[in-house]
Motif scaffolding. Structure first.
Motif, PDB file in Angstrom:
ATOM      1  N   PHE A 157       1.086  -0.895  -0.301  1.00 32.95           N
ATOM      2  CA  PHE A 157      -0.082   0.048  -0.017  1.00 32.95           C
ATOM      3  C   PHE A 157       1.196   1.006   0.065  1.00 32.95           C
ATOM      4  O   PHE A 157       2.041   1.538   0.970  1.00 32.95           O
ATOM      5  N   ILE A 158       0.614   2.231  -1.008  1.00 38.84           N
ATOM      6  CA  ILE A 158       1.154   3.414  -0.946  1.00 38.84           C
ATOM      7  C   ILE A 158       0.639   4.443  -1.084  1.00 38.84           C
ATOM      8  O   ILE A 158      -0.439   5.096  -1.769  1.00 38.84           O
ATOM      9  N   ALA A 159       1.086   5.512   0.136  1.00 39.34           N
ATOM     10  CA  ALA A 159       0.587   6.985  -0.154  1.00 39.34           C
ATOM     11  C   ALA A 159       0.972   7.727  -0.370  1.00 39.34           C
ATOM     12  O   ALA A 159       2.244   7.682   0.584  1.00 39.34           O
ATOM     13  N   LEU A 160       1.124   8.210  -1.691  1.00 42.25           N
ATOM     14  CA  LEU A 160       1.996   9.376  -2.128  1.00 42.25           C
ATOM     15  C   LEU A 160       1.289  10.852  -2.346  1.00 42.25           C
ATOM     16  O   LEU A 160      -0.214  11.109  -2.944  1.00 42.25           O
ATOM     17  N   HIS A 161       1.880  11.936  -1.262  1.00 37.93           N
ATOM     18  CA  HIS A 161       1.013  13.149  -1.042  1.00 37.93           C
ATOM     19  C   HIS A 161       2.130  13.948  -1.875  1.00 37.93           C
ATOM     20  O   HIS A 161       3.048  14.275  -1.759  1.00 37.93           O
ATOM     21  N   CYS A 162       1.255  14.886  -2.848  1.00 38.23           N
ATOM     22  CA  CYS A 162       2.400  15.900  -3.847  1.00 38.23           C
ATOM     23  C   CYS A 162       1.321  16.852  -3.260  1.00 38.23           C
ATOM     24  O   CYS A 162       0.718  17.230  -3.333  1.00 38.23           O
ATOM     25  N   GLN A 163       2.814  18.118  -3.720  1.00 38.72           N
ATOM     26  CA  GLN A 163       1.932  19.884  -2.731  1.00 38.72           C
ATOM     27  C   GLN A 163       2.975  20.391  -4.465  1.00 38.72           C
ATOM     28  O   GLN A 163       3.804  20.044  -4.949  1.00 38.72           O
ATOM     29  N   GLU A 164       2.279  21.929  -4.753  1.00 40.31           N
ATOM     30  CA  GLU A 164       2.769  22.059  -6.444  1.00 40.31           C
ATOM     31  C   GLU A 164       2.400  21.547  -7.420  1.00 40.31           C
ATOM     32  O   GLU A 164       3.399  21.620  -7.551  1.00 40.31           O
ATOM     33  N   ILE A 165       1.304  20.707  -7.267  1.00 46.20           N
ATOM     34  CA  ILE A 165       1.299  20.541  -8.709  1.00 46.20           C
ATOM     35  C   ILE A 165       1.569  21.311  -9.628  1.00 46.20           C
ATOM     36  O   ILE A 165       0.109  22.595 -10.113  1.00 46.20           O
ATOM     37  N   GLY A 166       2.508  21.522 -10.384  1.00 44.77           N
ATOM     38  CA  GLY A 166       2.402  21.951 -11.783  1.00 44.77           C
ATOM     39  C   GLY A 166       3.363  22.871 -11.929  1.00 44.77           C
ATOM     40  O   GLY A 166       3.778  23.986 -12.810  1.00 44.77           O
ATOM     41  N   GLY A 167       3.884  23.012 -10.457  1.00 42.33           N
ATOM     42  CA  GLY A 167       5.366  24.449 -10.658  1.00 42.33           C
ATOM     43  C   GLY A 167       3.919  25.890 -10.804  1.00 42.33           C
ATOM     44  O   GLY A 167       2.755  26.017 -10.871  1.00 42.33           O
ATOM     45  N   LYS A 168       5.103  26.780 -10.268  1.00 44.78           N
ATOM     46  CA  LYS A 168       5.107  28.434 -11.111  1.00 44.78           C
ATOM     47  C   LYS A 168       3.953  28.116 -11.863  1.00 44.78           C
ATOM     48  O   LYS A 168       2.907  29.252 -12.227  1.00 44.78           O
ATOM     49  N   ASP A 169       3.921  28.337 -12.895  1.00 41.44           N
ATOM     50  CA  ASP A 169       2.874  28.042 -14.122  1.00 41.44           C
ATOM     51  C   ASP A 169       1.558  26.849 -14.468  1.00 41.44           C
ATOM     52  O   ASP A 169       2.109  26.526 -15.606  1.00 41.44           O
TER      53      ASP A 169
END
Length: 455
Positions: A73-85
């Motif tokens: 089981f993997i939980a992957l949490h990402c922030q700022e998807i897409g970056g500044k643009d």
């Protein structure tokens, strides 16, 4: 006749007893499935600003960890998807995560759920958060919570959603109101949550992104920094939400993300440069502070407060601080090949030690690393290095993972220590635990909910 019947009865009872003994032993030693859980948090903003340079390295390093620990089981949490643009990069975002999901190391994860917040047209809701959950084909009895119907639903197949997340019943997201960060004109900060039931174990995963230190000069004004109150207010809000809206009976919860916790810069500078002299440089046209210089060998008669044009030679400067500049002699931060001496200035998590726990940190600060692929372990001279990225545990989660069975399996570390992963190094928590039988699952219609088929 009577004695013969009695003998037959006794014989039958003995046969029954013999047959029941193995069953008793079997029940006692019944196999319980294992949960091998990998929780990863990653600020991926810079991956989309120079995709050719670091995206493949990022995928390679994360999948190395998957191969090493063999999670189911993997939980992957990402922030700022897409970056500044972000407005022009939703297609590249989808393409990147599809490439990640299709990696050979993830081929045996038959169920995938991905929630990418691409609702940038709804500025009052947009958080730029991404939640991914991978379930291995060997892991059975996994269901996902429906926050609308308050019940668990079976999931199958691979599904990625990047629009209208607010309408989905299996994910909850909320952007922080602007008054949380009064000095910021606009923000994408917020949190999202998803809940899973694996056999009878209910686990909630919260993805969070708190406000950053906008100016190093403001951070230097006081101890604690003025920005700490903004983050504290937002995290308190999230904790209250988890308590009031759809609380879990067991309270097993992992809150992971970019907390933006920063070192106490004012105290740090005083400790690292105790005998040095501070010089304040103001703008030539007004009294606004534009620079703070910490000098080691101060020239006699040099002023403590000067205009920009009257600065003396920079040769004896050991630290220069501007709004987005933090240039310091490397030896002051990096003692004996480690950063352990900086941990005493990592004060923000201590405000939450009653409600939230964290495993010991034995890795360098996770931010701000150079985005130059040839300088994977070098910090940029923009901010004071800090442990921004964390995995925090509720008290119930902490107690669970402290058991004699689970504790030896726990690993808390960073990913890609010798590779360029962008300005943030991902952080992960891994643990392994036996799971009780599924038939002991609570089937009430309340918080833990009942189970239905897929929608």
């Amino acid at each position: 006749m009577i004695s013969e019947a009695f003998a037959t009865l006794i014989n039958n009872l003995c046969l029954r007893f013999r047959r029941s003994k193995p069953n008793m032993a079997s029940n006692k030693n019944k196999y319980h499935p294992k949960l091998n859980c990998l929780i990863v948090t990653a600020n991926v903003g810079t991956l989309f600003e120079d995709p050719e340079g670091i995206q493949d390295a990022w995928i390679g390093e994360v999948t190395k960890v998957v191969k090493k620990h063999e999670p189911n089981f993997i939980a992957l949490h990402c922030q700022e998807i897409g970056g500044k643009d972000y407005k022009s990069s939703l297609d590249p975002v989808n393409a990147f995560f599809k490439k990640f999901i299709d990696h050979d190391e993830l081929a045996d994860f038959s169920v995938v759920r991905g929630y990418l917040d691409g609702d940038y047209d709804h500025i009052d809701q947009y958080t730029a958060l991404g939640n991914f959950y991978f379930i291995h084909k060997s892991l059975e009895n996994v269901t996902m919570f429906d926050y609308s119907d308050k019940q668990y639903v079976k999931v199958s197949g691979k599904e990625i959603v990047s629009k209208d997340l607010s309408s989905l019943p299996n994910i909850q997201k909320e952007k922080f109101e602007q008054n949380f960060f009064p000095d910021c004109k606009w923000s994408r900060k917020g949190y999202s949550r998803a809940r899973w039931r694996i056999n009878n174990k209910v686990i909630e995963f919260v993805n969070i992104h708190l406000f950053h230190d906008d100016s190093n000069l403001v951070s230097m004004k006081s101890t604690p920094s003025p920005y700490t109150s903004y983050r504290k207010r937002a995290l308190k809000f999230v904790m209250q939400r988890l308590k009031e809206l759809y609380p879990t009976d067991e309270g097993v919860c992992f809150i992971c993300g970019d907390f933006n916790f920063r070192l106490d810069v004012k105290s740090l500078v005083q400790k690292l440069c105790p005998s040095s002299k501070q010089q304040v440089v103001r703008a030539p046209t007004d009294d606004e502070i534009i620079r703070i210089l910490i000098r080691d060998n101060v020239v006699n008669g040099s002023a403590d407060d000067v205009k920009g044009s009257n600065e003396v030679s920079k040769d004896e400067v050991v630290l220069k601080i501007e709004k987005k500049v933090f240039e310091i002699e490397h030896s002051l931060l990096h003692h004996n090949s480690n950063y352990e001496h900086l941990r005493s200035f990592d004060l923000e998590p201590k405000d939450w030690k009653v409600q939230l726990k964290e495993f010991d940190i034995n890795f360098p600060p996770t931010y701000p690393f150079s985005e130059d692929t040839s300088k994977s372990d070098v910090y940029m001279e923009t901010r004071c290095p800090s442990w921004c990225d964390r995995v925090l545990l509720s008290n119930s989660s902490w107690d669970w993972l402290q058991s004699e069975e689970i504790a030896p399996s726990v690993t808390y570390s960073t990913i890609g220590q010798k590779a360029c992963m962008g300005d943030h190094k991902p952080v992960y928590l891994f643990f392994s635990s036996s799971l009780a039988d599924d038939d002991s699952v609570a089937t009430s219609s309340g918080v833990n909910g009942s189970e239905t088929s897929s929608k």
